[in-house]
Design a protein around this motif. Structure first.
Motif, short mmCIF file in Angstrom:
data_model
loop_
_atom_site.label_atom_id
_atom_site.label_comp_id
_atom_site.label_asym_id
_atom_site.label_seq_id
_atom_site.Cartn_x
_atom_site.Cartn_y
_atom_site.Cartn_z
N LYS A 4 0.83 -1.21 0.00
CA LYS A 4 0.00 0.00 0.00
C LYS A 4 0.86 1.26 0.00
O LYS A 4 0.47 2.28 -0.55
CB LYS A 4 -0.92 0.01 1.23
N LEU A 5 2.03 1.17 0.65
CA LEU A 5 2.99 2.27 0.67
C LEU A 5 4.35 1.71 0.32
O LEU A 5 4.94 0.95 1.08
CB LEU A 5 3.02 2.94 2.05
N LEU A 6 4.85 2.10 -0.87
CA LEU A 6 6.14 1.61 -1.35
C LEU A 6 7.21 2.66 -1.04
O LEU A 6 7.07 3.83 -1.41
CB LEU A 6 6.07 1.35 -2.85
N ILE A 7 8.28 2.23 -0.37
CA ILE A 7 9.39 3.13 -0.04
C ILE A 7 10.60 2.75 -0.88
O ILE A 7 11.05 1.60 -0.84
CB ILE A 7 9.75 3.04 1.47
N LEU A 8 11.12 3.69 -1.62
CA LEU A 8 12.27 3.45 -2.50
C LEU A 8 13.43 4.33 -2.05
O LEU A 8 13.34 5.56 -2.11
CB LEU A 8 11.90 3.78 -3.95
N ASP A 9 14.51 3.70 -1.59
CA ASP A 9 15.67 4.43 -1.10
C ASP A 9 16.74 4.46 -2.19
O ASP A 9 17.36 3.43 -2.50
CB ASP A 9 16.22 3.76 0.17
N GLU A 10 16.93 5.62 -2.81
CA GLU A 10 17.91 5.79 -3.91
C GLU A 10 17.73 4.69 -4.98
O GLU A 10 18.68 3.96 -5.29
CB GLU A 10 19.34 5.76 -3.36
N PRO A 11 16.53 4.57 -5.56
CA PRO A 11 16.28 3.43 -6.45
C PRO A 11 17.07 3.45 -7.74
O PRO A 11 17.25 2.42 -8.37
CB PRO A 11 14.77 3.56 -6.74
#
Length: 511
Positions: free
Chosen positions: A163-170
């Motif tokens: 539901k909530l996608l977190i992308l760290d320096e994708p």
């Protein structure tokens, strides 16, 4: 007004001797892409680790509300069960397992301990179709590139009903095409109603995909901006990140260029699989000059640099190297260092630093003879030398005894640079010197590079960012398919000109 899906209130997180987050607040609306911006060490990744349960409830203060429910995650599994999924900068895939095994690892389609491989394969095909990846579910991770691996990570997140996608320096390790594909995919997810948080140092990516941006500085929330209503541009974000206007992203320099200090002639290199990766390369560097090598992924830039640096890459290497007009042999790394050549690798964590060692040990590593007598290291001298670099390079750390692995990316890069400057080189090869580093830290590193050039050193910069090449270099060599295809002086260089050379197969220009 859109419904708020996530609210983080007054989040404070401390480590020994460091307050990483102080009363940070964040609100994310349903169906938006929300960017987190800030310098290295600002607290972005720490905040997301608090949210995802990597740092469990009780190790921080403050409240997390997700879909109006108070959350007290003890581990990452609990956050994933609610649909909060984080994809870290360092991908967490197992290379020797297949795509389908990686996607459902820990979340297997099983009954009574027996995996239903038919169902797993079919579900994997559906997920790969959603992310636009045309690969067999049975293909091993080692057989696909980094861009496709990033898509596998996203497919894995979708398998957990995110539901909530977190992308760290994708996109930090992706080429331009793969980066664009990933950002387009993120926009498609937004159209489907998914919420996302993206951490990125690439401000053009924020402009392309984000609806809102929250800026952190020194562990505190500075402001949250609506990209459209507040008419946000890159300079506005930079001002919030660094606390000042950065009108010129590249520090001014008055070049004082001397005679040729280093020259490469007719350089040829083969890969271990017998493929020719460098084809008759010729270039030179002058004292006090900064040259750049521009090229698309796979052009052979890193292979060229590593093969020159003591033949640390390649086989059947032929060609000639000259320093100050004299022919030299660099058959190993020690010979390269002894001849005044330094190489700052693009992989600072894997090859540039010993992360378990402290700052002083990393800095002194390539020039122990300077702080030793016989075979005994003078520990006091080692500390004194490291402290000089801590101050000169503005390395943000309470002590040179701090483990290097605990530093932010920008500060780690400053330690790598310190290490090689401590080797007292005449020529520095800098491979992606600002990759994954925020604009403030970039400016500081650019200033260091300029200072080294002003001291008469020859500098070679390899960079995938054309604005960086154009902003820093006196001359530019373009590469494609292992060949140097063009040489351009800075006054004649534009992004269009350099790109034309980067896509040419036959050598052109002054080479």
């Amino acid at each position: 007004m859109s419904e708020v899906i996530l609210e983080m209130r007054n989040i404070t997180k401390e480590f020994p001797g460091v307050k990483a987050l102080e009363n940070v607040n964040l609100k994310v609306k349903q169906g938006e892409v929300h960017a987190l911006a800030g310098e290295n060490g600002a607290g972005k990744s720490t905040l997301m680790k608090v949210l995802s349960g990597v740092y469990p409830h009780g190790s921080y203060s403050g409240d997390i509300l997700f879909q109006n429910q108070v959350c007290e995650f003890k581990n990452i599994k609990q956050s994933e069960e609610l649909g909060i999924v984080i994809i870290h900068q360092e991908l967490a895939l197992i290379p020797d397992l297949s795509i389908k095994e990686n996607i459902f690892l820990g979340n297997e389609n099983s009954k009574r301990g027996i995996i239903n491989w038919h169902e797993t394969t079919n579900k994997t095909k559906e997920l790969l179709e959603k992310v636009g990846l045309k690969e067999s579910p049975d293909k091993l991770i080692t057989e696909i590139g980094v861009g496709k691996q990033q898509l596998v990570e996203i497919a894995k997140a979708l398998s957990k009903k995110v539901k909530l996608l977190i992308l760290d320096e994708p996109t930090a390790a992706l080429n331009e095409d793969d980066s664009e594909n990933l950002l387009d995919l993120l926009l498609e997810f937004k159209r489907q109603g998914m919420s996302a948080i993206i951490i990125t140092h690439k401000l053009n990516e924020i402009s392309k995909v984000a609806d809102s941006v929250t800026i952190l500085r020194d562990g505190q929330t500075i402001e949250t901006l609506d990209m459209e209503k507040d008419n946000v541009d890159e300079d506005r974000i930079i001002k919030g990140m660094v606390g000042r206007d950065l009108t010129n992203r590249y520090p001014k320099r008055d070049p004082k260029i001397g005679e040729i200090i280093f020259e490469v002639k007719n350089w040829n290199v083969y890969h271990t699989n017998e493929r020719k990766v460098i084809d008759n390369a010729n270039f030179h560097i002058k004292k006090g000059e900064i040259i750049g090598i521009a090229g698309l992924m796979g052009a052979g830039r890193t292979e060229l640099a590593m093969s020159i640096f003591g033949k640390s890459f390649g086989k059947k290497i032929t060609g000639e190297l000259y320093k100050d007009g004299k022919k030299i042999q660099l058959n190993n790394v020690n010979q390269a260092i002894n001849n005044g050549i330094a190489y700052v690798t693009e992989d600072r964590k894997g090859n540039g630093l010993v992360l378990m060692d402290d700052i002083k040990q990393n800095i002194s590593l390539v020039n122990l003879k300077k702080i030793s007598k016989g075979f005994v290291i003078n520990n006091n001298q080692e500390v004194i030398e490291a402290e000089k670099f801590r101050e000169q390079m503005k390395i943000k750390t309470p002590s040179v005894f701090q483990k290097t692995g605990n530093l932010s990316g920008g500060n780690q890069q400053k330690v790598v640079l310190s290490k090689w400057i401590f080797s007292q080189p005449d020529i520095l090869i800098l491979d992606e010197p600002t990759r994954g580093i925020d604009v403030g830290a970039k400016y500081e590193i650019y200033s260091i590079i300029n200072q080294l050039a002003n001291e008469g050193k020859g500098i070679l910069i390899i960079s995938s960012e054309l604005p960086e090449i154009l902003g820093m270099c006196d001359r530019i060599y373009a590469m494609n398919e292992g060949r140097i295809t063009g040489e351009i002086n800075s006054q004649d260089a534009t992004q269009e000109t350099v790109m034309k050379y980067m896509t040419k197969s036959k050598a052109r220009g002054g080479v």
